[in-house]
Design a protein around this motif. Structure first.
Motif, PDB file in Angstrom:
ATOM      1  N   ILE A  25       0.823  -1.221   0.000  1.00 57.41           N
ATOM      2  CA  ILE A  25       0.000   0.000   0.000  1.00 57.41           C
ATOM      3  C   ILE A  25       0.854   1.268   0.000  1.00 57.41           C
ATOM      4  N   PRO A  26       1.926   1.362   0.826  1.00 56.67           N
ATOM      5  CA  PRO A  26       2.753   2.579   0.762  1.00 56.67           C
ATOM      6  C   PRO A  26       3.380   2.809  -0.621  1.00 56.67           C
ATOM      7  N   ILE A  27       3.769   1.741  -1.301  1.00 56.75           N
ATOM      8  CA  ILE A  27       4.348   1.873  -2.644  1.00 56.75           C
ATOM      9  C   ILE A  27       3.280   2.365  -3.613  1.00 56.75           C
ATOM     10  N   ILE A  28       2.066   1.821  -3.496  1.00 60.26           N
ATOM     11  CA  ILE A  28       0.953   2.221  -4.368  1.00 60.26           C
ATOM     12  C   ILE A  28       0.646   3.705  -4.171  1.00 60.26           C
ATOM     13  N   ILE A  29       0.591   4.136  -2.918  1.00 63.37           N
ATOM     14  CA  ILE A  29       0.307   5.549  -2.616  1.00 63.37           C
ATOM     15  C   ILE A  29       1.429   6.429  -3.154  1.00 63.37           C
ATOM     16  N   ASP A  30       2.671   5.996  -2.985  1.00 61.98           N
ATOM     17  CA  ASP A  30       3.819   6.746  -3.486  1.00 61.98           C
ATOM     18  C   ASP A  30       3.776   6.856  -5.011  1.00 61.98           C
ATOM     19  N   LEU A  31       3.464   5.757  -5.687  1.00 64.02           N
ATOM     20  CA  LEU A  31       3.355   5.781  -7.157  1.00 64.02           C
ATOM     21  C   LEU A  31       2.247   6.728  -7.602  1.00 64.02           C
ATOM     22  N   ARG A  32       1.112   6.673  -6.883  1.00 68.55           N
ATOM     23  CA  ARG A  32      -0.005   7.534  -7.242  1.00 68.55           C
ATOM     24  C   ARG A  32       0.378   9.006  -7.107  1.00 68.55           C
ATOM     25  N   LYS A  33       1.179   9.333  -6.097  1.00 67.91           N
ATOM     26  CA  LYS A  33       1.632  10.716  -5.930  1.00 67.91           C
ATOM     27  C   LYS A  33       2.566  11.134  -7.060  1.00 67.91           C
ATOM     28  N   LYS A  34       3.405  10.205  -7.503  1.00 72.76           N
ATOM     29  CA  LYS A  34       4.361  10.516  -8.570  1.00 72.76           C
ATOM     30  C   LYS A  34       3.674  10.728  -9.915  1.00 72.76           C
ATOM     31  N   VAL A  35       2.677   9.868 -10.242  1.00 71.05           N
ATOM     32  CA  VAL A  35       2.079   9.904 -11.583  1.00 71.05           C
ATOM     33  C   VAL A  35       0.673  10.476 -11.602  1.00 71.05           C
ATOM     34  N   VAL A 139      -5.560 -17.445  -8.241  1.00 70.62           N
ATOM     35  CA  VAL A 139      -4.992 -16.242  -8.866  1.00 70.62           C
ATOM     36  C   VAL A 139      -6.093 -15.208  -9.095  1.00 70.62           C
ATOM     37  N   ILE A 140      -7.250 -15.658  -9.598  1.00 73.74           N
ATOM     38  CA  ILE A 140      -8.367 -14.741  -9.868  1.00 73.74           C
ATOM     39  C   ILE A 140      -8.839 -14.066  -8.572  1.00 73.74           C
ATOM     40  N   PHE A 141      -8.962 -14.837  -7.493  1.00 77.59           N
ATOM     41  CA  PHE A 141      -9.362 -14.250  -6.206  1.00 77.59           C
ATOM     42  C   PHE A 141      -8.339 -13.223  -5.725  1.00 77.59           C
ATOM     43  N   ASN A 142      -7.055 -13.525  -5.894  1.00 75.71           N
ATOM     44  CA  ASN A 142      -6.007 -12.574  -5.517  1.00 75.71           C
ATOM     45  C   ASN A 142      -6.090 -11.301  -6.350  1.00 75.71           C
ATOM     46  N   VAL A 143      -6.325 -11.443  -7.648  1.00 74.61           N
ATOM     47  CA  VAL A 143      -6.429 -10.286  -8.537  1.00 74.61           C
ATOM     48  C   VAL A 143      -7.620  -9.412  -8.130  1.00 74.61           C
ATOM     49  N   LEU A 144      -8.749 -10.023  -7.772  1.00 70.04           N
ATOM     50  CA  LEU A 144      -9.917  -9.254  -7.311  1.00 70.04           C
ATOM     51  C   LEU A 144      -9.590  -8.480  -6.038  1.00 70.04           C
ATOM     52  N   PHE A 145      -8.876  -9.116  -5.116  1.00 68.13           N
ATOM     53  CA  PHE A 145      -8.487  -8.442  -3.873  1.00 68.13           C
ATOM     54  C   PHE A 145      -7.511  -7.301  -4.167  1.00 68.13           C
ATOM     55  N   ILE A 146      -6.574  -7.536  -5.079  1.00 65.56           N
ATOM     56  CA  ILE A 146      -5.610  -6.506  -5.487  1.00 65.56           C
ATOM     57  C   ILE A 146      -6.346  -5.305  -6.060  1.00 65.56           C
ATOM     58  N   TYR A 147      -7.339  -5.569  -6.904  1.00 67.23           N
ATOM     59  CA  TYR A 147      -8.136  -4.498  -7.514  1.00 67.23           C
ATOM     60  C   TYR A 147      -8.809  -3.655  -6.432  1.00 67.23           C
ATOM     61  N   LEU A 148      -9.408  -4.304  -5.432  1.00 61.59           N
ATOM     62  CA  LEU A 148     -10.070  -3.584  -4.336  1.00 61.59           C
ATOM     63  C   LEU A 148      -9.085  -2.693  -3.580  1.00 61.59           C
ATOM     64  N   VAL A 149      -7.893  -3.205  -3.306  1.00 62.06           N
ATOM     65  CA  VAL A 149      -6.887  -2.417  -2.590  1.00 62.06           C
ATOM     66  C   VAL A 149      -6.433  -1.233  -3.441  1.00 62.06           C
ATOM     67  N   LEU A 150      -6.203  -1.458  -4.735  1.00 63.83           N
ATOM     68  CA  LEU A 150      -5.782  -0.364  -5.619  1.00 63.83           C
ATOM     69  C   LEU A 150      -6.856   0.719  -5.707  1.00 63.83           C
ATOM     70  N   LYS A 151      -8.112   0.297  -5.795  1.00 63.10           N
ATOM     71  CA  LYS A 151      -9.223   1.242  -5.902  1.00 63.10           C
ATOM     72  C   LYS A 151      -9.408   2.065  -4.633  1.00 63.10           C
ATOM     73  N   THR A 152      -9.141   1.475  -3.479  1.00 62.43           N
ATOM     74  CA  THR A 152      -9.394   2.164  -2.202  1.00 62.43           C
ATOM     75  C   THR A 152      -8.129   2.757  -1.587  1.00 62.43           C
ATOM     76  N   SER A 153      -7.014   2.764  -2.319  1.00 64.83           N
ATOM     77  CA  SER A 153      -5.755   3.251  -1.733  1.00 64.83           C
ATOM     78  C   SER A 153      -5.847   4.716  -1.308  1.00 64.83           C
ATOM     79  N   ALA A 154      -6.629   5.536  -2.022  1.00 65.75           N
ATOM     80  CA  ALA A 154      -6.784   6.953  -1.630  1.00 65.75           C
ATOM     81  C   ALA A 154      -7.506   7.058  -0.290  1.00 65.75           C
ATOM     82  N   ARG A 155      -8.545   6.238  -0.088  1.00 67.07           N
ATOM     83  CA  ARG A 155      -9.284   6.249   1.187  1.00 67.07           C
ATOM     84  C   ARG A 155      -8.406   5.727   2.318  1.00 67.07           C
ATOM     85  N   ILE A 156      -7.625   4.709   2.003  1.00 68.09           N
ATOM     86  CA  ILE A 156      -6.709   4.157   3.014  1.00 68.09           C
ATOM     87  C   ILE A 156      -5.710   5.230   3.437  1.00 68.09           C
ATOM     88  N   GLU A 157      -5.219   5.997   2.459  1.00 67.81           N
ATOM     89  CA  GLU A 157      -4.259   7.067   2.758  1.00 67.81           C
ATOM     90  C   GLU A 157      -4.899   8.140   3.637  1.00 67.81           C
TER      91      GLU A 157
END
Length: 193
Positions: A25-35, A139-157
């Motif tokens: 999550i910290p890497i995702i938030i950092d990437l989002r800030k950069k791009v 793998v599909i279940f993991n990808v769905l969970f990854i998608y949820l985390v990516l989508k909510t990373s702003a709220r998590i931040e």
């Protein structure tokens, strides 16, 4: 078809631990800030496709180009090592080539953070133990969970706050560095023997 809930659950948990999307999550938030924006759908889909394709052709592909799984894992360990240094030291090693969100969604997010050397070599190990359809479902279940985390990373931040993110970034940077060292050490031994 040999669908087994136990195999699906075990494969899901092993991949979940290796991918460690919560720790990223910290890497995702950092990437989002950069791009500015990360394409959650694209990153999740590309990571899922990479993992499923590698499940089928990974060993053959690596053998075809003369690379063993251990060499692949060592190369991935270097990438994770440099990403960890960025997190810990607050420096930028990754050069932005101008494509922004599109590039960041693919590299370094989809590969190597999500579908990285750890998860890809884990898939090859799981294939030796479990039915392939159970691994695909995991793998599909993991990808769905990854998608949820990516989508909510702003709220998590927002929930954690700027100082919380900085602390988590440093802590998980050290953890990512330890994972990189462990991945390197485990696989360099096999290369030297």
């Amino acid at each position: 078809m040999q669908l087994s809930f136990k195999e699906i659950f075990t494969a899901f948990m092993v991949l979940f631990a290796v991918i460690d999307i919560i720790g990223n999550i910290p890497i995702i938030i950092d990437l989002r800030k950069k791009v500015g924006h990360i394409q959650s759908e694209k990153a999740s889909l590309i990571a899922g496709v990479i993992m499923i394709v590698f499940l089928f052709v990974g060993q053959s592909l690596l053998s075809l180009i003369g690379i063993d799984v251990n060499s692949f894992a060592v190369a991935g360990a270097f990438i994770l090592f440099f990403i960890a240094l960025e997190m810990i030291l607050g420096i930028t090693l990754y050069k932005d080539d101008g494509d922004g969100a599109i590039t960041a969604s693919v590299f370094p997010l989809a590969f190597p953070l999500i579908a990285g050397p750890g998860s890809l070599t884990t898939l090859l190990s799981l294939r030796a133990e479990f039915a392939i359809e159970n691994i695909i479902i995991a793998v599909i279940f993991n990808v769905l969970f990854i998608y949820l985390v990516l989508k909510t990373s702003a709220r998590i931040e927002r929930f954690i706050g700027k100082n919380g993110i900085n602390i988590i970034r440093k802590v998980f940077g050290v953890i990512l560095l330890a994972i990189a060292v462990k991945l390197f050490a485990a696989n360099i031994k096999a290369l030297l023997i």
